[in-house]
Design a protein around this motif. Structure first.
Motif, PDB file in Angstrom:
ATOM      1  N   PRO A  18      -0.255  14.661  24.010  1.00  0.00           N
ATOM      2  CA  PRO A  18       1.192  14.736  23.900  1.00  0.00           C
ATOM      3  C   PRO A  18       1.808  13.825  24.935  1.00  0.00           C
ATOM      4  O   PRO A  18       1.131  12.991  25.518  1.00  0.00           O
ATOM      5  CB  PRO A  18       1.480  16.212  24.185  1.00  0.00           C
ATOM      6  CG  PRO A  18       0.373  16.614  25.118  1.00  0.00           C
ATOM      7  CD  PRO A  18      -0.829  15.781  24.741  1.00  0.00           C
ATOM      8  N   ALA A  19       3.103  14.022  25.190  1.00  0.00           N
ATOM      9  CA  ALA A  19       3.807  13.109  26.081  1.00  0.00           C
ATOM     10  C   ALA A  19       3.225  13.126  27.486  1.00  0.00           C
ATOM     11  O   ALA A  19       3.054  12.107  28.103  1.00  0.00           O
ATOM     12  CB  ALA A  19       5.274  13.483  26.126  1.00  0.00           C
ATOM     13  N   ALA A  23       2.686  19.365  28.515  1.00  0.00           N
ATOM     14  CA  ALA A  23       3.033  19.715  27.143  1.00  0.00           C
ATOM     15  C   ALA A  23       1.807  19.934  26.274  1.00  0.00           C
ATOM     16  O   ALA A  23       1.924  20.144  25.088  1.00  0.00           O
ATOM     17  CB  ALA A  23       3.893  18.610  26.521  1.00  0.00           C
ATOM     18  N   ARG A 648       9.303  18.781  33.623  1.00  0.00           N
ATOM     19  CA  ARG A 648       9.813  18.501  32.280  1.00  0.00           C
ATOM     20  C   ARG A 648      10.194  17.036  32.048  1.00  0.00           C
ATOM     21  O   ARG A 648      10.644  16.699  30.955  1.00  0.00           O
ATOM     22  CB  ARG A 648      11.032  19.380  31.992  1.00  0.00           C
ATOM     23  CG  ARG A 648      10.711  20.852  31.848  1.00  0.00           C
ATOM     24  CD  ARG A 648      11.929  21.634  31.405  1.00  0.00           C
ATOM     25  NE  ARG A 648      11.612  23.019  31.133  1.00  0.00           N
ATOM     26  CZ  ARG A 648      11.163  23.483  29.978  1.00  0.00           C
ATOM     27  NH1 ARG A 648      10.989  22.648  28.970  1.00  0.00           N
ATOM     28  NH2 ARG A 648      10.887  24.761  29.820  1.00  0.00           N
ATOM     29  N   TRP A 649      10.030  16.184  33.034  1.00  0.00           N
ATOM     30  CA  TRP A 649      10.471  14.805  32.887  1.00  0.00           C
ATOM     31  C   TRP A 649       9.429  13.859  33.450  1.00  0.00           C
ATOM     32  O   TRP A 649       8.552  14.233  34.218  1.00  0.00           O
ATOM     33  CB  TRP A 649      11.805  14.593  33.605  1.00  0.00           C
ATOM     34  CG  TRP A 649      11.747  14.936  35.076  1.00  0.00           C
ATOM     35  CD1 TRP A 649      11.947  16.159  35.646  1.00  0.00           C
ATOM     36  CD2 TRP A 649      11.413  14.044  36.144  1.00  0.00           C
ATOM     37  NE1 TRP A 649      11.776  16.098  37.001  1.00  0.00           N
ATOM     38  CE2 TRP A 649      11.455  14.795  37.337  1.00  0.00           C
ATOM     39  CE3 TRP A 649      11.102  12.693  36.213  1.00  0.00           C
ATOM     40  CZ2 TRP A 649      11.176  14.248  38.582  1.00  0.00           C
ATOM     41  CZ3 TRP A 649      10.830  12.127  37.449  1.00  0.00           C
ATOM     42  CH2 TRP A 649      10.882  12.907  38.617  1.00  0.00           C
ATOM     43  N   TYR A 688      11.771  13.266  28.428  1.00  0.00           N
ATOM     44  CA  TYR A 688      12.236  14.590  28.846  1.00  0.00           C
ATOM     45  C   TYR A 688      11.723  15.627  27.844  1.00  0.00           C
ATOM     46  O   TYR A 688      11.947  15.495  26.635  1.00  0.00           O
ATOM     47  CB  TYR A 688      13.759  14.663  28.910  1.00  0.00           C
ATOM     48  CG  TYR A 688      14.269  16.035  29.295  1.00  0.00           C
ATOM     49  CD1 TYR A 688      14.184  16.481  30.605  1.00  0.00           C
ATOM     50  CD2 TYR A 688      14.807  16.899  28.339  1.00  0.00           C
ATOM     51  CE1 TYR A 688      14.633  17.740  30.974  1.00  0.00           C
ATOM     52  CE2 TYR A 688      15.254  18.159  28.693  1.00  0.00           C
ATOM     53  CZ  TYR A 688      15.162  18.581  30.010  1.00  0.00           C
ATOM     54  OH  TYR A 688      15.601  19.837  30.358  1.00  0.00           O
ATOM     55  N   ARG A 689      11.025  16.623  28.345  1.00  0.00           N
ATOM     56  CA  ARG A 689      10.464  17.669  27.505  1.00  0.00           C
ATOM     57  C   ARG A 689      11.455  18.825  27.416  1.00  0.00           C
ATOM     58  O   ARG A 689      11.718  19.522  28.395  1.00  0.00           O
ATOM     59  CB  ARG A 689       9.119  18.148  28.072  1.00  0.00           C
ATOM     60  CG  ARG A 689       8.419  19.179  27.208  1.00  0.00           C
ATOM     61  CD  ARG A 689       6.970  19.330  27.641  1.00  0.00           C
ATOM     62  NE  ARG A 689       6.845  19.620  29.050  1.00  0.00           N
ATOM     63  CZ  ARG A 689       6.927  20.847  29.587  1.00  0.00           C
ATOM     64  NH1 ARG A 689       7.161  21.887  28.807  1.00  0.00           N
ATOM     65  NH2 ARG A 689       6.790  21.028  30.878  1.00  0.00           N
ATOM     66  N   ASN A 691      11.155  21.604  25.528  1.00  0.00           N
ATOM     67  CA  ASN A 691      10.383  22.835  25.631  1.00  0.00           C
ATOM     68  C   ASN A 691       8.908  22.492  25.529  1.00  0.00           C
ATOM     69  O   ASN A 691       8.535  21.320  25.615  1.00  0.00           O
ATOM     70  CB  ASN A 691      10.813  23.854  24.558  1.00  0.00           C
ATOM     71  CG  ASN A 691      10.743  23.273  23.157  1.00  0.00           C
ATOM     72  OD1 ASN A 691       9.800  22.567  22.813  1.00  0.00           O
ATOM     73  ND2 ASN A 691      11.757  23.554  22.341  1.00  0.00           N
ATOM     74  N   ASP A 692       8.063  23.500  25.335  1.00  0.00           N
ATOM     75  CA  ASP A 692       6.625  23.256  25.331  1.00  0.00           C
ATOM     76  C   ASP A 692       6.170  22.377  24.176  1.00  0.00           C
ATOM     77  O   ASP A 692       5.041  21.872  24.187  1.00  0.00           O
ATOM     78  CB  ASP A 692       5.866  24.583  25.278  1.00  0.00           C
ATOM     79  CG  ASP A 692       5.989  25.362  26.574  1.00  0.00           C
ATOM     80  OD1 ASP A 692       6.360  24.745  27.589  1.00  0.00           O
ATOM     81  OD2 ASP A 692       5.713  26.576  26.566  1.00  0.00           O
ATOM     82  N   HIS A 693       7.001  22.193  23.171  1.00  0.00           N
ATOM     83  CA  HIS A 693       6.564  21.475  21.979  1.00  0.00           C
ATOM     84  C   HIS A 693       7.387  20.224  21.660  1.00  0.00           C
ATOM     85  O   HIS A 693       6.964  19.425  20.834  1.00  0.00           O
ATOM     86  CB  HIS A 693       6.626  22.402  20.758  1.00  0.00           C
ATOM     87  CG  HIS A 693       5.810  23.641  20.907  1.00  0.00           C
ATOM     88  ND1 HIS A 693       4.444  23.633  20.819  1.00  0.00           N
ATOM     89  CD2 HIS A 693       6.175  24.932  21.148  1.00  0.00           C
ATOM     90  CE1 HIS A 693       3.984  24.869  20.987  1.00  0.00           C
ATOM     91  NE2 HIS A 693       5.017  25.668  21.196  1.00  0.00           N
ATOM     92  N   GLU A 695       9.707  16.772  22.808  1.00  0.00           N
ATOM     93  CA  GLU A 695      10.035  15.798  23.847  1.00  0.00           C
ATOM     94  C   GLU A 695      10.877  14.672  23.255  1.00  0.00           C
ATOM     95  O   GLU A 695      10.692  14.252  22.109  1.00  0.00           O
ATOM     96  CB  GLU A 695       8.767  15.195  24.454  1.00  0.00           C
ATOM     97  CG  GLU A 695       9.066  14.276  25.639  1.00  0.00           C
ATOM     98  CD  GLU A 695       7.980  13.247  25.912  1.00  0.00           C
ATOM     99  OE1 GLU A 695       8.012  12.674  27.007  1.00  0.00           O
ATOM    100  OE2 GLU A 695       7.140  13.004  25.033  1.00  0.00           O
ATOM    101  N   TYR A 697      11.968  10.680  24.213  1.00  0.00           N
ATOM    102  CA  TYR A 697      11.502   9.614  25.099  1.00  0.00           C
ATOM    103  C   TYR A 697      12.151   8.285  24.729  1.00  0.00           C
ATOM    104  O   TYR A 697      12.701   8.111  23.628  1.00  0.00           O
ATOM    105  CB  TYR A 697       9.972   9.475  25.047  1.00  0.00           C
ATOM    106  CG  TYR A 697       9.432   9.028  23.706  1.00  0.00           C
ATOM    107  CD1 TYR A 697       9.274   7.673  23.411  1.00  0.00           C
ATOM    108  CD2 TYR A 697       9.059   9.958  22.733  1.00  0.00           C
ATOM    109  CE1 TYR A 697       8.779   7.259  22.187  1.00  0.00           C
ATOM    110  CE2 TYR A 697       8.556   9.556  21.509  1.00  0.00           C
ATOM    111  CZ  TYR A 697       8.415   8.200  21.245  1.00  0.00           C
ATOM    112  OH  TYR A 697       7.927   7.797  20.026  1.00  0.00           O
TER     113      TYR A 697
END
Length: 733
Positions: A18-19, A23, A648-649, A688-689, A691-693, A695, A697
């Motif tokens: 993931p990102a 995450a 988160r970022w 920037y995420r 939430n957990d799923h 993002e 960008y």
């Protein structure tokens, strides 16, 4: 299973990146991990650290930092890798390792999941298919004696691209982005793994309107579609012998409005993104199909067998301008004053009938084979051995069935005046049959890791030329058969001086086989390297010196090299030496804190020159004097990256310095028309995420909007990618 084998567990079931790490979905349990698959070059970062030679493993987390879809930008972070961009998007990359040459990757071994992936790896390696970078989850680069394991081309090294693995549990990804020049990339995959069955399905759509402008209008973009499916069966946990079957299917198509027609010096200076009217009809269409069946079995606790049967089929037709009244387009652009009439017709002035020749470069390829690797773990006294015995039986073919159409330029428009019949320009088939065997033992003895290895290649080559009078295959003009036998030894040694510091060295024979119908000798060299590797906590560093001493350097005429030569002809260059230093450094200043600050640096210094004098009809060499520098090898390459990442970022900045290159062999001051100037390119990405799923960008490539040339081959100057911005959304589950 031996300790060494257990540390080399493959990554084939880990979820795709993931990102950034926070995450990720939960890691699969140890029981869900697939056993060692020896077909792949490494299989894990642990194996890289034990390699008796210089090796690099770019994992899914590193790939996710910038999420590039251009393999050139991915590989710039690896020292000792040389790249020449072509169309700006990495669709047809030119990759070399340690001065091996950068034309169409034809001097390195390129694989996907450990299987040769060029359309005809022995008969015609300089072809026009490369795996879609957007769906790649890991990249392995092996240099030095370690390259002997992959073969057949061992001079520079081996590049192995790892496709998206089947996840250890139900998982998936959807990545959608759009940006400058009408760029769109959509990628999605979903997969699952049960007790005995697993599957993954993936698709990629990539397109762009292009960044060049044709005189009078026209398309300069591309469309690419890529689909892949994997099915897996594994034996039950209580089975007497662990077994696994994997079926992999792939389908890839591309439609690209690209040309070999570049620009003159003056036109490039005035508008580097211009394309002449004569290139309006240039277009390449390709289709690739892949079939692969893989089997893994643990015969005993210390003996395992990996086997893969494979077949790839590739068709391509690049319809493009070939010449003007028999003059090559490179000759016209090199001297537009002498060839003023022909240059005027390229740019839109009305020409005589039949003046411009466009060629249907229609070719079909296939490659098929089976390869197995038997692994045996045992001990002799205090030494432990991991013995590998590998066998590959392979066949491939290149089928050229080409014709020429003639055109007249009429006030900026191409009008066809003659339609060629298929097979009347080129009507030939090149075949290669190969049997290769390698034996390599990795010996751990105290602080030493020793890796003696030996590869044997037997290659039967055939080139059949058919009559072009009618385009039929009823008349054989000639058949040229040849055979190549080669023993390729290699030896590497690593000394673990401390828990953090390793010293290594290797020596091996470099080998590149000739092509069907070639009168050239095989390319041969003796290659040495010596290095230091240090790793502790968040710090990793490596310093390597290398020497590739050629007894016979070989040049190959391809459409992408340009010049007045017959495609496929090879030229002996005799003695040459490529030597240099490779350095890399990586450190995370906040590895244990709430915000991490990863930094990395890689540098390559290269000194490459001929050691003899000769005259060659190969345009990039010409009349060579001893001491002349090799073309398209910059003396300095530098990559630097710095990042910041919170919960988160994330924010990452990368800079690349690409040194000046000669485009023709020579020494002393470089003439203006024979060089590519140095350039510094910056890329930045932020994410920037939510939430957990989920993002969001953004990425900007060539942040400073540098205008730069990438090459002068095959005809005129080519521009690099201008500033290109991308925004995207990524969803994982």
């Amino acid at each position: 299973m031996s300790t060494l084998l257990r540390t080399a567990i493959a990554l084939a079931l880990l979820p795709a990146a993931p990102a950034f790490a926070a995450a990720e979905t939960a890691a699969p349990t140890e029981e869900a991990l697939v056993r060692l698959d020896r077909i792949n070059v490494f299989g894990s970062r642990d194996e890289v650290e034990k390699t008796a030679g210089s090796a690099h493993y770019i994992d899914k987390e590193e790939l996710a930092r910038f999420n590039y879809s251009d393999v050139h930008r991915v590989l710039r972070q690896v020292p000792g890798v040389y790249l020449v961009e072509e169309e700006g998007y990495g669709l047809r990359p030119n990759i070399g390792i340690r001065g091996s040459g950068t034309d169409r990757n034809n001097r390195i071994t390129v694989m996907e999941d450990g299987v040769l992936i060029a359309p005809a790896p022995y008969a015609a390696p300089a072809a026009y298919y490369f795996p879609t970078m957007a769906r790649i989850s890991g990249v392995e680069i092996k240099k030095g004696a370690a390259a002997v394991q992959a073969g057949p081309r061992t001079t520079g090294g081996a590049l192995n691209l790892l496709s998206t693995p089947i996840p250890g549990e139900t998982a998936g990804l959807l990545d959608l982005s759009m940006g400058s020049h009408g760029g769109v990339l959509a990628r999605g995959w979903a997969g699952t793994q049960g007790e005995n069955f697993g599957a993954l399905f993936e698709g990629v759509r990539q397109e762009s309107n292009g960044f060049k402008r044709i005189d009078g209008g026209g398309d300069t973009g591309f469309e690419l579609d890529d689909a892949m499916a994997k099915l897996r069966w594994t034996s039950s946990a209580n089975a007497q012998r662990f077994q696994q079957f994997d079926l992999k299917l792939g389908y890839n198509t591309q439609d690209s409005d690209e040309t070999y027609l570049g620009l003159t010096e003056d036109d490039f200076a005035a508008d580097p993104f211009r394309r002449y009217a004569a290139s309006r009809l240039d277009n390449i269409q390709t289709r690739q199909r892949l079939f692969e069946l893989r089997h893994l079995v643990e015969l005993t606790d210390n003996i395992d067998l990996s086997t893969v049967a494979y077949r790839t089929e590739f068709n391509r037709n690049w319809y493009k301008l070939n010449d003007v009244q028999g003059l090559s387009i490179s000759a016209i652009l090199d001297d537009p004053a002498t060839y003023a009439s022909q240059y005027a017709w390229l740019t839109g002035a009305t020409s005589p009938a039949n003046a411009l020749r466009l060629r249907n470069n229609n070719r079909a390829y296939y490659a098929q084979g089976i390869q197995s690797v038997l692994g045996v773990g045992f001990s002799t006294g205090e030494a432990t051995h991991d013995l590998e015995i590998g066998l590959r039986v392979h066949r491939d073919q290149e089928d050229r069935y080409q014709d020429d159409d003639r055109y007249q330029m009429v006030a900026g428009q191409l009008v066809r005046t003659s339609d060629g019949a298929p097979g009347t320009q080129e009507n030939r088939v090149g075949d290669a049959e190969a049997v290769s065997l390698y034996v390599q033992d990795t010996i751990e003895w105290g602080r030493w890791i020793l890796s003696p290895g030996l590869r044997y290649e037997r290659i039967d080559l055939t080139r059949t030329n058919y009559s072009t009078a009618t385009g039929l295959r009823d008349v054989v003009l000639s058949r040229n058969e040849s055979q190549v036998d080669a023993l390729i030894p290699g030896f590497g040694a690593t000394y673990l001086a401390t828990e953090d510091l390793a010293v290594f060295a290797s020596v091996h024979r470099g080998f590149n086989p000739p092509g069907p119908g070639s009168n050239a000798d095989p390319e041969e060299s003796v290659n040495f390297e010596f290095g230091l590797r240090y790793g502790r906590d968040a710090l990793a560093a490596e310093l390597v010196g290398f020497v590739n001493d050629y007894s016979n350097l070989v040049g190959t005429c391809t459409a992408s090299t340009g010049g007045n030569c017959n495609i496929g002809d090879q030229f002996d260059g005799g003695d040459a030496r490529v030597q240099g230093l490779e350095a890399s450094l990586a450190y995370d200043f906040g590895a244990d804190g709430p915000v991490s600050y990863p930094v990395s640096l890689s540098y390559t210094w290269t000194d490459a020159s001929f050691r003899n004098s000769f005259n060659s009809s190969f345009e990039e060499w010409g009349n060579v004097a001893s001491g002349d520098e090799l073309p398209y090898l910059p003396e300095h390459l530098l990559n630097a990256a710095i990042g910041m990442q919170g919960e988160r970022w994330r924010l990452n900045l990368a800079g690349n310095y690409i040194g000046r290159m000669r485009t023709e062999a020579g020494q002393g001051a470089v003439p203006a028309g024979e060089k590519i100037d140095s350039v510094v390119l910056w890329d930045v990405v932020a994410g920037y995420r939510v939430n957990d799923h989920f993002e969001i960008y953004g990425r900007v490539e060539n942040l400073a909007d540098e205008t730069y040339a990438t090459s002068r081959r095959p005809a005129g100057l080519r521009p690099g990618l201008p500033r290109t911005s991308t925004v995207g959304l990524r969803f994982t589950f």
